[in-house]
Design an enzyme around this catalytic site. Structure first.
Site, short mmCIF file in Angstrom:
data_model
loop_
_atom_site.label_atom_id
_atom_site.label_comp_id
_atom_site.label_asym_id
_atom_site.label_seq_id
_atom_site.Cartn_x
_atom_site.Cartn_y
_atom_site.Cartn_z
N GLU A 1 56.02 -40.14 30.90
CA GLU A 1 54.83 -40.34 30.35
C GLU A 1 53.60 -39.28 30.48
O GLU A 1 52.54 -39.76 31.69
CB GLU A 1 54.58 -41.74 31.16
N GLU B 1 62.24 -47.55 29.54
CA GLU B 1 61.74 -48.69 30.54
C GLU B 1 60.94 -49.70 29.86
O GLU B 1 60.41 -49.55 28.74
CB GLU B 1 60.37 -47.97 31.21
C1 GBH Z 1 55.50 -46.69 34.25
O1 GBH Z 1 54.25 -46.67 34.06
C2 GBH Z 1 56.09 -45.64 35.02
O2 GBH Z 1 56.91 -44.94 34.38
C3 GBH Z 1 56.79 -46.12 36.46
O3 GBH Z 1 56.75 -45.31 37.37
C4 GBH Z 1 56.09 -47.50 36.61
O4 GBH Z 1 56.58 -47.92 37.90
C5 GBH Z 1 56.26 -48.58 35.67
O5 GBH Z 1 55.68 -48.08 34.58
C6 GBH Z 1 55.41 -49.87 35.92
O6 GBH Z 1 54.08 -49.92 36.19
O7 GBH Z 1 45.05 -49.09 37.23
O8 GBH Z 1 44.70 -50.48 35.44
O9 GBH Z 1 44.20 -48.05 35.33
C7 GBH Z 1 53.52 -47.58 33.13
C8 GBH Z 1 51.98 -47.20 32.84
C9 GBH Z 1 50.14 -46.43 33.50
C10 GBH Z 1 50.69 -48.68 34.02
C11 GBH Z 1 49.13 -46.42 34.74
C12 GBH Z 1 49.54 -48.81 35.05
C13 GBH Z 1 47.37 -47.98 35.58
C14 GBH Z 1 46.59 -49.20 35.09
N1 GBH Z 1 51.18 -47.32 33.72
N2 GBH Z 1 48.69 -47.72 35.10
S1 GBH Z 1 45.14 -49.34 35.89
#
Ligand code: GBH
EC number: 3.2.1.21
Length: 439
Positions: A164, A345
């Site tokens: 990502e 994922e």
């Molecule tokens: C993935 O990210 C990751 O690869 C994994 O490590 C993680 O555990 C999994 O998904 C579940 O989240 O705080 O509102 O700005 C997914 C994409 C990007 C989603 C960061 C959450 C933060 C949102 N993620 N995002 S916010």
């Protein structure tokens, strides 16, 4: 419903990442990562939690391998912690770090489970951050060196480069909610270019060292839709699609940045100055497989704001929309034909806990997974070349800035004891795998 069959040879798996599950962050010569530093700053992570204990996997990997075998997994996607291999990000490998992954890979082989390894799932060696992290072009070269070490040391057929890149760029460098906690658009897109360059250099290195192995990126892609039927919303959705998807897909698959997006980025900072002659040829090194990570769509209104039109899971950002997985896979079939797709994922968090009988009833997760598998199945029938699927996650684990409160696992982890309890979803998934179909 009866018997929705998946293609023969379809690969069923589950995924984790090093910092989220391993724990043992100071053992066997591991160096510090940016997440150790970030998590230690009060206010950055819920309850000040860090990657210790994670799911205690570093010491319990053998038990976890047995769990994977019990579930009948065909594939296990994990990540390698760069700071275990090169504690300060360059130089000679730390054998104890390599040994951990050698044992893990050997244990998978004994159980007939295919390894799929991610080279970078956000745990950059902190010493490289002191030198500028992903804003420093040299980090991409360091990454290729690290990648070459593990390519030679580990018997793994399928590799993923950067997990990502968009999340590193946005959460890490634009919004500052992930390590390294920077809030600066200009710096973010310089980092973006270097992440893509690192992807390309590592892909070239694998192709030179191991021509039979496969490598590709792991992209979190977000099907982007106008929230209403106005020209403004349609235009906003197209712009947003550039930032969510094309900014990563186009350089990797077509060797060029999307014009509209690059123009927008150039108004915010010096990205163009960092794109040197030859970089896009490196970034567009042929892709052997594309890791597709799907959680949520993005609907945008005419003002360019994200709006939520469907129910959410136990995370602010996760609007549940299984149809998005279908749309995404069909789009990839059309825009980037020929490349094998692997869902690396997909999953959702919940406040799971064992009932008085010790059983963890996570019916919402079963519904979520089933609906996404149905959507994926439809895309496969329509010609999307999907080889496999990995649920996020095998185990409850450290959900970054959310700490341990959001449980994504199909297996429950009791953090005080680190005991594992397969949730109802794990038992359901085991049946899907055994039958090769949804019943
Ligand atoms: C993935 O990210 C990751 O690869 C994994 O490590 C993680 O555990 C999994 O998904 C579940 O989240 O705080 O509102 O700005 C997914 C994409 C990007 C989603 C960061 C959450 C933060 C949102 N993620 N995002 S916010």
């Amino acid at each position: 419903m009866d018997g929705l069959r998946f293609p023969d040879g379809f690969v069923w798996g589950a995924a984790t990442s090093a910092y989220q599950v391993e724990g043992a962050t100071t053992e066997d010569g591991r160096g510090e990562s940016v997440w150790d530093i970030f998590a230690a700053v009060p206010g950055n992570v819920e309850n000040g939690e860090s990657g210790d204990p994670g799911a205690g996997h570093y010491h319990r990997y053998a038990e976890d391998l047995d769990l994977m075998a019990d579930l009948g997994l065909h594939s296990y996607r994990f990540s390698i912690a760069w700071p275990r291999i090169q504690p300060s990000g360059s130089g000679a490998p730390n054998q104890k770090g390599l040994d951990f992954y050698r044992r893990l890979v050997a244990g998978l082989a004994e159980r007939g489970i295919r390894p799929m390894a991610t080279l970078f799932h956000w745990d950059l060696p902190q010493d490289l951050q002191y030198l500028g992290g992903w804003e420093n072009r040299d980090t991409a070269a360091r990454f290729a060196d690290y990648a070459s070490i593990v390519f030679e040391a580990l018997e793994i057929g399928d590799w993923l480069t950067i997990n990502e890149p968009k999340t590193v760029v946005e959460s890490g460098y634009r919004f500052g909610v992930h390590a390294p906690g920077i809030k600066d658009d200009a710096r973010a897109y310089v980092a973006c270019h270097h992440l893509l360059l690192a992807h390309g250099l590592a892909s070239q290195a694998l192709h030179a060292l191991r021509p039979d192995a496969r490598i590709g990126p792991a992209l979190n892609l977000h099907p982007t839709y106008p929230a209403d039927d106005t020209p403004e919303a349609r235009e906003a959705a197209r712009h947003r699609d550039g930032l969510e998807n094309r900014l990563y897909l186009d350089p990797i698959f077509k060797g060029r940045y999307p014009e509209d997006t690059l123009r927008w980025l150039a108004e915010r900072g010096p990205i163009k100055e960092h794109i040197l002659d030859g970089d896009l040829a490196i970034i567009s090194e042929p892709v052997d497989l594309l890791g597709v990570q799907y959680y949520t769509p993005v609907f945008v209104n005419g003002a360019g704001e994200r709006v939520f039109l469907h129910p959410k899971a136990q995370a602010e950002w996760l609007e549940i929309y299984p149809e998005g997985l279908h749309d995404l896979l069909v789009r990839l079939r059309d825009d980037h034909p020929g490349v094998p797709l692997v869902v690396t994922e997909n999953g959702m968090p919940a406040l799971d806990r064992p009932g008085p009988d010790g059983r963890v009833r996570d019916d919402d997760r079963i519904t979520f997974l089933r609906d996404h598998l149905l959507a994926m199945h439809r895309a496969i029938e329509e010609g999307a070349r999907v080889e496999g699927y990995h649920v996020w996650s095998l185990l409850d684990n450290y959900e970054w800035a959310e700490g341990y409160g959001q449980r994504f696992g199909i297996v429950y982890v009791d953090y005080p004891t680190l005991r594992r309890i397969p949730k109802d979803s794990a038992l359901w998934y085991r049946d899907v795998i055994k039958n090769g179909e949804l019943r």
